[in-house]
Scaffold this motif. Structure first.
Motif, PDB file in Angstrom:
ATOM      1  N   GLN A 175       1.017  -0.938  -0.110  1.00  0.00           N
ATOM      2  CA  GLN A 175       0.126   0.046  -0.110  1.00  0.00           C
ATOM      3  C   GLN A 175       0.764   1.483   0.022  1.00  0.00           C
ATOM      4  O   GLN A 175       0.624   1.632  -0.821  1.00  0.00           O
ATOM      5  CB  GLN A 175      -0.859  -0.389   1.412  1.00  0.00           C
ATOM      6  N   LYS A 176       2.086   1.131   0.781  1.00  0.00           N
ATOM      7  CA  LYS A 176       2.666   2.577   0.767  1.00  0.00           C
ATOM      8  C   LYS A 176       3.404   2.766  -0.190  1.00  0.00           C
ATOM      9  O   LYS A 176       3.857   3.556  -0.776  1.00  0.00           O
ATOM     10  CB  LYS A 176       4.040   2.518   1.544  1.00  0.00           C
ATOM     11  N   LEU A 177       3.331   1.529  -0.863  1.00  0.00           N
ATOM     12  CA  LEU A 177       4.834   1.267  -2.320  1.00  0.00           C
ATOM     13  C   LEU A 177       3.533   2.162  -3.573  1.00  0.00           C
ATOM     14  O   LEU A 177       4.457   2.988  -4.290  1.00  0.00           O
ATOM     15  CB  LEU A 177       5.142   0.062  -2.570  1.00  0.00           C
ATOM     16  N   GLU A 178       2.540   1.946  -3.561  1.00  0.00           N
ATOM     17  CA  GLU A 178       1.428   2.451  -4.347  1.00  0.00           C
ATOM     18  C   GLU A 178       1.118   3.362  -4.534  1.00  0.00           C
ATOM     19  O   GLU A 178       1.041   4.647  -5.327  1.00  0.00           O
ATOM     20  CB  GLU A 178       0.067   1.331  -3.928  1.00  0.00           C
ATOM     21  N   SER A 179       1.115   4.308  -2.822  1.00  0.00           N
ATOM     22  CA  SER A 179       0.811   5.659  -2.883  1.00  0.00           C
ATOM     23  C   SER A 179       2.000   6.314  -3.024  1.00  0.00           C
ATOM     24  O   SER A 179       2.240   8.007  -3.727  1.00  0.00           O
ATOM     25  CB  SER A 179       1.206   5.007  -1.017  1.00  0.00           C
ATOM     26  N   ASN A 180       3.542   6.299  -2.946  1.00  0.00           N
ATOM     27  CA  ASN A 180       4.818   6.421  -3.580  1.00  0.00           C
ATOM     28  C   ASN A 180       4.971   6.979  -4.993  1.00  0.00           C
ATOM     29  O   ASN A 180       5.086   8.258  -5.722  1.00  0.00           O
ATOM     30  CB  ASN A 180       5.990   6.224  -2.459  1.00  0.00           C
ATOM     31  N   ARG A 181       3.969   5.563  -5.525  1.00  0.00           N
ATOM     32  CA  ARG A 181       4.160   5.461  -7.007  1.00  0.00           C
ATOM     33  C   ARG A 181       3.475   6.546  -7.059  1.00  0.00           C
ATOM     34  O   ARG A 181       4.043   7.078  -8.452  1.00  0.00           O
ATOM     35  CB  ARG A 181       3.421   4.486  -7.569  1.00  0.00           C
ATOM     36  N   LYS A 182       2.275   6.818  -6.747  1.00  0.00           N
ATOM     37  CA  LYS A 182       1.696   8.194  -7.160  1.00  0.00           C
ATOM     38  C   LYS A 182       2.523   9.585  -6.822  1.00  0.00           C
ATOM     39  O   LYS A 182       1.616  10.347  -7.584  1.00  0.00           O
ATOM     40  CB  LYS A 182      -0.419   7.628  -6.271  1.00  0.00           C
ATOM     41  N   THR A 183       2.170   9.642  -5.729  1.00  0.00           N
ATOM     42  CA  THR A 183       2.922  10.870  -5.408  1.00  0.00           C
ATOM     43  C   THR A 183       4.050  11.122  -6.804  1.00  0.00           C
ATOM     44  O   THR A 183       4.181  12.386  -7.096  1.00  0.00           O
ATOM     45  CB  THR A 183       4.300  10.541  -4.145  1.00  0.00           C
TER      46      THR A 183
END
Length: 358
Positions: A175-183
């Motif tokens: 979930q964090k990885l996906e959030s950082n990908r969006k960032t």
């Protein structure tokens, strides 16, 4: 190989492959191609005061691009760490599953042994035994076996709990990885938008206006540097560089002339914090990737205590960084369209100075 183990290994490989895509360092794209020369419908800015307004507008655009670049670099750094953590969790899951299978085999063997004895109490087995002495001799071993069985069941429970925790941790990291990908994606769009707007603005200038704009930029930097020197900021700066500081400065100076590219950290191009972080890595000291984290995490020192190799953080939002090299000068990667160069340490608004290492 058990079907469950095969499936887990396939899942682990899938995890590793997936994070290679999600967590890979972002490509540092070159600045967009300049827009065509102005036509009659897009008049170039007028000379004089209008060019000063253009300079200020360009400064604002490139500053916003620098802030977005810091956000991009921070997201990328976090994604790399999260990718590594997911890989490690996948390995732990595979290893834990293998251990769980072993423990289940041992537990099954213990259950089969108990079944063969009929589950009779020790007293009954003693009475029915053809060799009571042999039974008594083995009683101690039986007790040891019982303790071992209890330990086996306890380890089985712990292993199952560990696997559940690993699975939960892996899900959280995804979930964090996906959030950082969006960032990263959002920051990239903003960077490209700001740089494109700046290049479009510059493309509307005639050759003489561009030359005058460059003069105005130099004049503004010289004015800031002179004011900084006149403030007496360097009067007490006499320290010599540490051995690590010398190595960092040597690396940074060797990069002079290489182009600025946002998100880049060498070896052919750099952004501002990419240059400073790699210079200190070459000196054997790892430091944060972004100028904002360099300001937040590294030791702050007074300007009067500044040494060559120290990092000068600029602007209130810590969006730019350069490396002090002595005599009131610093090396930095300025902005898109520029190359790594030497400039006055006070040519921009200084937030403070930080020192990597001890």
């Amino acid at each position: 190989m058990r079907p469950g183990k095969r499936g887990l290994l396939v899942a682990a490989v899938t995890v590793v492959c997936a994070i290679t895509v999600l967590g890979a360092p972002g490509t540092a794209f070159a600045s967009p191609s300049p827009t065509p020369s102005p036509t009659a419908t897009t008049p170039a800015p007028k000379p004089g005061k209008d060019l000063e307004a253009v300079r200020e507008k360009l400064d604002a655009l490139y500053h916003d691009a620098a802030v977005a670049t810091d956000a991009y670099n921070a997201a990328e750094e976090k994604a790399e760490k999260q990718s590594a953590e997911i890989v490690e969790l996948a390995r732990k899951i595979v290893k834990g599953r293998e251990r769980l299978d072993e423990l289940k085999d041992h537990a099954g063997a213990a259950a089969r042994s108990q079944y063969r004895t009929g589950g009779l109490p020790d007293e009954a087995q003693l009475m029915l035994s053809d060799n009571p002495q042999a039974f008594l001799d083995g009683a101690g071993r039986v007790q040891q076996g019982q303790r071992a069985t209890k330990g086996l069941l306890a380890e089985l429970t712990r292993t199952q709990q560990d696997l559940e925790q690993y699975s939960s941790d892996a899900s959280a990291q995804w979930q964090k990885l996906e959030s950082n990908r969006k960032t990263k994606a959002e920051a990239q769009k903003k960077i490209e938008k700001q740089i494109s707007a700046a290049e479009k603005l510059e493309s509307q200038l005639e050759k003489k206006e561009k030359e005058r704009l460059a003069e105005l930029e130099k004049e503004a930097a010289d004015k800031a540097q002179t004011a900084w020197l006149d403030s007496g900021a360097l009067e007490e700066v006499e320290g010599k560089a540490t051995e690590q500081g010398k190595k960092a400065v040597k690396f940074a100076t060797a990069q002079i002339g290489k182009p600025y590219v946002w998100g880049a950290e060498g070896p052919d191009s750099y952004d501002c914090s990419g240059l400073t972080s790699q210079a200190w890595a070459a000196a054997g000291q790892g430091i944060p990737r972004t100028s904002q984290e360099q300001w937040r995490q590294l030791r702050h020192v007074d300007v009067k205590d500044m040494l060559p190799g120290d990092l000068i953080i600029y602007f209130d939002d810590a969006s730019h960084v350069g490396m002090y090299i002595g005599d009131g000068a610093m090396i930095h990667a300025p902005r898109p369209g520029r190359t790594v160069t030497v400039a006055g340490a006070g040519s921009m608004s200084i937030l403070g100075v930080v020192r990597p290492g001890t």
